[in-house]
Motif scaffolding. Sequence first.
Motif, PDB file in Angstrom:
ATOM      1  N   ASP A  49       4.789 -11.132  -9.004  1.00 33.53           N
ATOM      2  CA  ASP A  49       4.376  -9.908  -8.327  1.00 33.53           C
ATOM      3  C   ASP A  49       3.255  -9.222  -9.097  1.00 33.53           C
ATOM      4  O   ASP A  49       3.189  -9.295 -10.332  1.00 33.53           O
ATOM      5  CB  ASP A  49       5.555  -8.937  -8.200  1.00 33.53           C
ATOM      6  N   THR A 123       2.385  -5.951   2.810  1.00 30.37           N
ATOM      7  CA  THR A 123       1.860  -6.554   1.590  1.00 30.37           C
ATOM      8  C   THR A 123       1.332  -7.954   1.878  1.00 30.37           C
ATOM      9  O   THR A 123       1.673  -8.574   2.882  1.00 30.37           O
ATOM     10  CB  THR A 123       2.941  -6.640   0.508  1.00 30.37           C
ATOM     11  N   VAL A 125      -0.286 -11.810  -0.145  1.00 32.26           N
ATOM     12  CA  VAL A 125      -0.250 -12.649  -1.335  1.00 32.26           C
ATOM     13  C   VAL A 125      -1.676 -12.968  -1.759  1.00 32.26           C
ATOM     14  O   VAL A 125      -2.623 -12.810  -0.994  1.00 32.26           O
ATOM     15  CB  VAL A 125       0.523 -13.967  -1.076  1.00 32.26           C
ATOM     16  N   ARG A 132       2.701 -11.978  -4.911  1.00 27.49           N
ATOM     17  CA  ARG A 132       2.706 -10.901  -3.939  1.00 27.49           C
ATOM     18  C   ARG A 132       2.043  -9.673  -4.558  1.00 27.49           C
ATOM     19  O   ARG A 132       2.355  -9.300  -5.680  1.00 27.49           O
ATOM     20  CB  ARG A 132       4.145 -10.572  -3.543  1.00 27.49           C
TER      21      ARG A 132
END
Length: 254
Positions: A49, A123, A125, A132
């Motif tokens: 993340d 969101t 990637v 992410r």
Amino acid sequence: MCSLAPHPFLSLSKPFTKRTLISLRNVIRDSALNKPGILADSSASPSRDAAVLIPFCNVNDVPGILFEVRGKTLRSHSGEISFPGGRIDSTDKSFLAGALRETREELGISPNRVEVLGELGPTEVNLRGNMRVWPYVAFVHGHQINEKGTLDTPLSSIDLEDVWKHRSLEEVASVFHLPLQALASPVRLKASKFRGGWPYWAVDVSDLVEAEKVEHGDGEFVDEVGCGQEGRIEIWGLTGWYLSLLTRILQIHS
């Protein structure tokens, strides 16, 4: 895609105020784009993340958004325009905490000057599909969050020269302010497709970014900042995609 009038509360030329921030927070919260479960690439299974901050600010009482140009020595996306932010590490208590930490490390902006307005969604990637990226919208105060004055008193402006002096020389090649009025200019907008299929606007900021000139062996100088079509310096890719989502929410363009 066409130009629209912005939300009634948002002036493209007058500085942000406390009242503006209240309205921004409400619009981001209520936006249909912020509903979970709708991802541009729902097939991706990222293993890590990252988080970025989309920092609204006043500069000389002009409302806009702060951007940085990534350092040329970075392993990925060097020389490209981005929001401050980066990978979440084990010391971060949350994705937002990671975005604030990275903003302080990259631009020297302390979290006590950052007023978070909400989380932008959906969101996405990164290009490799292994990370992410969580985008948060905020306002960067020139001094402190709890500023004096009425709801309509202009909030303090940030000092771009001070940000420049305190930026990370390894991570940040340049810093610039994109006025909202410039963002709404049709001549800056280039219709593009994110990951080949999702329409959005890439934004030409060639006149706002001071490119660093590097001399090659043949004696010629070339620009070493930014990346775009036909020699333009553009806000594109994932940064452009998130910026486009935000401007659609605010009805600056669609």
